[in-house]
Design an enzyme around this catalytic site. Structure first.
Site, short mmCIF file in Angstrom:
data_model
loop_
_atom_site.label_atom_id
_atom_site.label_comp_id
_atom_site.label_asym_id
_atom_site.label_seq_id
_atom_site.Cartn_x
_atom_site.Cartn_y
_atom_site.Cartn_z
N ASP A 253 -18.55 87.71 69.06
CA ASP A 253 -19.74 87.23 69.75
C ASP A 253 -19.45 85.98 70.55
OD1 ASP A 253 -20.66 88.82 67.25
OD2 ASP A 253 -22.31 88.87 68.70
C1 LIG Z 1 -19.18 94.63 70.93
S1 LIG Z 1 -19.17 93.26 69.96
C2 LIG Z 1 -20.70 93.36 69.14
C3 LIG Z 1 -20.84 92.25 68.14
O1 LIG Z 1 -22.23 91.96 68.00
C4 LIG Z 1 -22.59 92.23 66.66
O2 LIG Z 1 -23.59 91.37 66.22
P1 LIG Z 1 -25.14 91.87 66.29
O3 LIG Z 1 -25.16 93.26 65.77
O4 LIG Z 1 -25.86 90.87 65.41
O5 LIG Z 1 -25.53 91.75 67.74
C5 LIG Z 1 -21.32 92.02 65.89
O6 LIG Z 1 -21.06 90.65 65.69
C6 LIG Z 1 -20.33 92.67 66.80
O7 LIG Z 1 -19.02 92.32 66.56
#
Ligand SMILES: CSC[C@H]1O[C@H](OP(=O)(O)O)[C@H](O)[C@@H]1O
Length: 381
Positions: A253
């Site tokens: 992220d």
């Molecule tokens: C393609 S990387 C997506 C990244 O985002 C996710 O977090 P969230 O589901 O809370 O948006 C997760 O950290 C992933 O690695």
């Protein structure tokens, strides 16, 4: 069966997202007609995934500006209109930097077009065009990253005496088409290994409390017919003790200048265990995830989600009802009188660069120099 998609635009340029809170048993597309609807969808995690939320924000921005552009008479009218919108979109979720990178990129286009003496209409067209590029470029860069990372891993395994095929890779959270504009980041690497005949099995953690793994990655891997094994978050150590895992591949992220990486909660745990078992730990993320303004992981804001979300199991009743329509099962996992102050619910953690073997972007693979505990990312950003 075609890969899943997080966002789609219909013929009459409407934007629709799949409501990821209801997956896997209910596939419901929601129209996103306003900036506020886009902000809400990101904040409440109807759509999630660092690249996907940037793409939705950009598409919603473009659609909104298309609707009002004829009412903006001067360049300053355009600036006065778009600046608060971009600032508002950036507040939807704090950790993923892709959203901020997108809003900064659009602000740079605004500044450049105004400085070039363009008319209000020309400035709006430049902004709308750039916003669509933010969404459109994601798929091709994901495929580039997948090849860089997949080929690198196969070579490393071969250099260590392995065959470079039948590779077993663990991933955390969801980083596929539901987290991006297509193909995915870490899950894209796994898909590439599968497509090139090098994958053994994909292993993935359930990733509580949102369950990106058991609800989304499971669905994506089954859709892609990739052989896979789901594990509970607490089973990573046992998996490494009893199974031959060739690598851990995760998304990100936000990546700080030294390579410290914020990713879904539980990623750090997997990194520590991977180091213990001498398993390569690979971060796969586009350049827009790298934040060179932050020196190290201590500067990355970590989102804490509402405590109640850590007490809920989102999913569907099992077995699915005869009518096939999934129901939203929401189960309180704690005593009704538990104080919400007694619940810790960070949505991300930071993995120190020294626990990361490689960072893969669309420009290539970065590894740490011998004896170094941090990365020099200049070659891949
Ligand atoms: C393609 S990387 C997506 C990244 O985002 C996710 O977090 P969230 O589901 O809370 O948006 C997760 O950290 C992933 O690695």
């Amino acid at each position: 069966m075609p890969a899943l998609t997080s966002i789609r635009t219909t013929g009459d340029s409407k934007i629709e997202i799949v409501n990821q809170l209801l997956l896997p048993h209910t596939t419901e597309f929601l129209e996103i007609n306003t900036i506020d609807e886009a902000h809400d969808a990101i904040k409440t995690m109807k759509i999630r995934g660092a690249p996907a939320i940037a793409s939705l924000a950009a598409l919603a921005f473009a659609a909104d500006l298309s609707r009002v552009s004829t009412t903006l008479a001067s360049p300053e009218d355009v600036r006065s209109y778009v600046t608060p919108i971009l600032a508002h979109l950036y507040t939807a979720r704090p950790t993923a930097v892709n959203l901020g990178a997108a809003t900064r990129r659009l602000t740079a286009i605004l500044d450049a077009s105004i400085a070039a003496g363009k008319s209000a209409k020309e400035i709006c067209n430049d902004l709308i065009s750039e916003a669509h590029k933010i969404n459109d470029e994601d798929l091709s860069r994901n495929k580039s990253m997948a090849k860089w990372g997949g080929d690198w891993l196969a070579d490393v395994v071969k250099q260590n005496g392995g065959s470079g095929i039948e590779l077993n890779v663990l991933t955390v959270c969801n980083t596929g088409s539901l987290a991006t504009s297509g193909y995915g980041t870490a899950l894209g690497l796994i898909t590439y290994l599968h497509e090139t005949g090098k994958l053994g099995k994909a292993y993935y953690t359930q990733t509580a409390p949102y369950h990106q793994g058991s609800r989304l990655t499971a669905l994506e891997l089954q859709t892609l017919q990739i052989p896979s094994v789901m594990i509970c978050d607490t089973m990573v150590g046992s998996l490494f003790q009893h199974h031959n895992i060739h690598a851990v591949a995760v998304g990100a992220d936000r990546i700080a200048k030294n390579g410290d990486t914020a990713n879904k909660i539980g990623t750090y745990n997997a990194a520590v265990l991977a180091a213990r078992h001498k398993i390569p730990f690979i971060v796969v993320a586009p350049i827009s995830t790298v934040d060179l303004s932050i020196a190290d992981g201590s500067g990355i804001p970590i989102e804490h989600r509402p405590p109640l979300e850590a007490c809920l199991v989102r999913g569907a009743v099992y077995p699915p009802p005869a009518d096939g329509a999934g129901k939203q099962a929401v189960v309180m996992l704690t005593p009704p009188n538990l104080s919400l102050e007694g619940i810790y619910n960070p949505s991300f953690d930071v993995t120190p660069a020294e626990l990361i073997t490689a960072i893969v972007t669309e420009k290539g693979v970065a590894t740490r120099r011998e004896g170094e505990t941090v990365f020099d990312l200049s070659g891949v950003v």
